[in-house]
Design a protein around this motif. Structure first.
Motif, mmCIF file in Angstrom:
data_model
loop_
_atom_site.group_PDB
_atom_site.id
_atom_site.type_symbol
_atom_site.label_atom_id
_atom_site.label_comp_id
_atom_site.label_asym_id
_atom_site.label_seq_id
_atom_site.Cartn_x
_atom_site.Cartn_y
_atom_site.Cartn_z
ATOM 1 N N VAL A 27 30.055 34.590 33.897
ATOM 2 C CA VAL A 27 31.147 33.864 33.265
ATOM 3 C C VAL A 27 32.461 34.600 33.423
ATOM 4 N N ALA A 28 33.528 33.845 33.442
ATOM 5 C CA ALA A 28 34.829 34.401 33.786
ATOM 6 C C ALA A 28 35.515 35.069 32.619
ATOM 7 N N ASN A 29 36.292 36.099 32.955
ATOM 8 C CA ASN A 29 37.262 36.701 32.042
ATOM 9 C C ASN A 29 36.667 37.193 30.744
ATOM 10 N N GLY A 30 35.410 37.638 30.787
ATOM 11 C CA GLY A 30 34.838 38.307 29.634
ATOM 12 C C GLY A 30 34.486 37.431 28.478
ATOM 13 N N TRP A 115 39.775 31.145 37.975
ATOM 14 C CA TRP A 115 39.849 30.550 39.312
ATOM 15 C C TRP A 115 38.974 31.309 40.316
ATOM 16 N N GLU A 116 38.840 32.618 40.140
ATOM 17 C CA GLU A 116 37.948 33.385 41.012
ATOM 18 C C GLU A 116 36.495 32.992 40.762
ATOM 19 N N ALA A 121 31.627 29.706 42.253
ATOM 20 C CA ALA A 121 30.656 28.757 41.696
ATOM 21 C C ALA A 121 30.663 27.424 42.426
ATOM 22 N N THR A 122 31.811 27.038 42.989
ATOM 23 C CA THR A 122 31.919 25.735 43.658
ATOM 24 C C THR A 122 32.327 25.917 45.118
ATOM 25 N N SER A 123 31.834 26.967 45.727
ATOM 26 C CA SER A 123 32.198 27.288 47.106
ATOM 27 C C SER A 123 31.732 26.209 48.076
ATOM 28 N N THR A 124 32.301 26.235 49.266
ATOM 29 C CA THR A 124 31.898 25.277 50.295
ATOM 30 C C THR A 124 30.409 25.375 50.585
ATOM 31 N N THR A 125 29.900 26.602 50.637
ATOM 32 C CA THR A 125 28.469 26.792 50.896
ATOM 33 C C THR A 125 27.623 26.188 49.798
ATOM 34 N N ARG A 126 28.023 26.412 48.550
ATOM 35 C CA ARG A 126 27.234 25.870 47.439
ATOM 36 C C ARG A 126 27.296 24.349 47.409
ATOM 37 N N ALA A 367 46.855 20.816 40.498
ATOM 38 C CA ALA A 367 47.739 21.915 40.109
ATOM 39 C C ALA A 367 47.184 23.242 40.627
ATOM 40 N N LYS A 368 48.066 24.177 40.906
ATOM 41 C CA LYS A 368 47.670 25.467 41.454
ATOM 42 C C LYS A 368 47.409 26.483 40.342
ATOM 43 N N TRP A 369 46.436 27.345 40.597
ATOM 44 C CA TRP A 369 46.165 28.431 39.655
ATOM 45 C C TRP A 369 47.203 29.541 39.841
ATOM 46 N N PRO A 370 47.512 30.288 38.790
ATOM 47 C CA PRO A 370 48.447 31.425 38.918
ATOM 48 C C PRO A 370 47.733 32.643 39.520
ATOM 49 N N ARG A 371 47.471 32.578 40.813
ATOM 50 C CA ARG A 371 46.601 33.567 41.448
ATOM 51 C C ARG A 371 47.198 34.971 41.522
ATOM 52 N N ASP A 372 48.463 35.102 41.197
ATOM 53 C CA ASP A 372 49.048 36.438 41.143
ATOM 54 C C ASP A 372 48.817 37.098 39.788
ATOM 55 N N GLU A 373 48.225 36.372 38.865
ATOM 56 C CA GLU A 373 47.951 36.903 37.528
ATOM 57 C C GLU A 373 46.622 37.642 37.554
#
Length: 435
Positions: A27-30, A115-116, A121-126, A367-373
């Protein structure tokens, strides 16, 4: 994984770590998590690494204490209706497992952003593998959907999330793992109750001790049921007289997952949520999962779909802002909460829903995730909680888990400093609090 009894919002993961063994879907972010497979709260963790130093073997004193505990548990099990021969067969080769103890005590310092987590979890392979599995089992999955009125895409998605479609179901003896946790773990009463459940499964003849294997924390089969959840919800869908979730054939496991979701009110054909646009000046303090309102309420406040259409009405909805005010925003409906009955982590529920949509032809969020965060480490989350409390915004403890108390404290601080009260624990917020 499945939890036998619902503890309340996503706490299973806080109780036991790593109930499921699927690859890289922790699970994400603790956040803490609760699952059906883990009857209470178990966070997903990758399979234990075989690299690095080996776990030390138990000492003679530890083995003596474990044997004494086993004798005491045998007495309790027999008093609970377990036959002596069943107990003795199940415990024949069971030993104290220090690797399980090590995993149970592990608390990750570093976590991933939502987002990571969703990327993996929803990758192209999966998605590709899931579509192939769905197609190969289309007849069976359609029959399961017809019987339980649970969308096949969601059942397949849970399967993918839990064990990567059965490719890694765990190889720890369920009896040995739970016996170790009942003897030495952080949730001994919980583990002992699950261990008693496992003995009841063996006594019923659904599986042998040798085949009863799964994650180190006790979750079993293709969709990772804990023993007490299995006793309540497992299904014999193929009619062979056994509820066999351990078989290479996943039919019974998939039907069991559908039965579980149906039991908690799955609404067939309804979405878990929809991505939305919020109007300028929206009150982010109202964006809370427990603030469920009629769709008309949100429409009146200017909430629309990403295409500018009226918010669809699938019953009461809440607003979810997983990345605060700077990422995608969602209206979530009842099915989101039903998924959280399976695993009470917000990130897990989002992943199951998003993966299901992708399996059915859907795409990425608009919408885009804030991937620089960057994600805060556990130590930084503790520091953030301590700083909030020191400034008069009480988080009710500092454990490094960002739960409702911490989010509410963040919002109160943000409101006091005239910031957008989205409750998001960012690195920038931590820096502000340190000043």
């Amino acid at each position: 994984m499945l939890k036998p009894s619902y503890i309340s919002a996503l706490v299973l993961g806080a109780i036991l770590t790593g109930c499921t063994s699927h690859a890289n879907t922790a699970v994400a972010n603790g956040e803490s998590a609760t699952n059906a497979s883990s009857t209470q709260t178990a966070t997903k963790a990758p399979a234990p690494s075989t690299n690095g130093p080996q776990t030390r073997p138990p000492t003679a004193a530890e083995l003596a204490d474990f044997n004494a505990w086993r004798q005491g548990f045998r007495t309790r099990a027999l008093a609970n209706g377990i036959q002596p021969a069943v107990f003795d067969s199940a415990f024949k080769d069971v030993k104290l497992d220090n690797q399980v103890i090590k995993l149970d005590g592990n608390q990750a310092e570093f976590t991933r952003q939502i987002w990571e987590y969703l990327d993996t979890a929803t990758s192209t392979t999966r998605v590709t593998t899931g579509r192939e599995k769905w197609k190969s089992m289309e007849k069976t999955l359609s029959a399961i959907e017809a019987r339980y009125n649970v969308d096949a895409k969601v059942v397949v998605s849970v399967w993918g999330m839990e064990t990567n479609y059965g490719s890694y179901r765990g190889n720890t003896s369920t009896i040995a793992g739970l016996a170790t946790l009942a003897f030495e773990g952080r949730r001994r009463d919980f583990a002992e109750a699950e261990l008693m459940g496992a003995l009841k499964i063996l006594q019923a003849g659904d599986v042998t001790p040798e085949r009863m294997r799964g994650s180190w924390a006790g979750a079993m089969g293709h969709t990772q049921f804990m023993p007490t959840s299995y006793l309540q919800y497992a299904q014999d869908f193929n009619g062979d007289g056994k509820r066999d979730i351990w078989s290479e054939d996943p039919t019974d496991a998939l039907a069991s997952t559908a039965a579980y979701l149906a039991r908690f009110g799955w609404q067939h054909g309804a979405p878990w949520g929809v991505e939305i646009k919020l109007p300028a000046g929206f009150d982010y303090a109202s964006a809370a999962q427990d603030n469920r309102q009629p769709v008309a309420y949100w429409r009146e406040r200017g909430v629309k779909t990403m295409t500018g259409q009226a918010l669809p009405d699938f019953g009461e909805a809440a607003i979810l802002v997983p990345a605060g005010a700077h990422g995608p925003v969602f209206a979530i409906f009842k099915n989101f909460n039903v998924i959280r009955r399976y695993n009470n982590a917000t990130s897990y529920a989002m992943a199951v829903g998003h993966l299901a949509d992708k399996l059915d032809g859907g795409g990425e969020f608009v919408a885009k995730w804030p991937r620089d965060e960057r994600a805060l480490s556990r130590s930084e989350k503790i520091a953030l909680q301590q700083a909030l409390t020191a400034k008069g915004f009480n988080t009710q403890g500092a454990d490094g888990v960002i739960g409702p108390n911490t989010i509410n404290a963040i919002r109160a601080y943000q409101q006091s400093t005239r910031q957008v009260a989205d409750g998001y624990p960012s690195a920038l917020l931590l820096e502000q609090l340190k000043r």
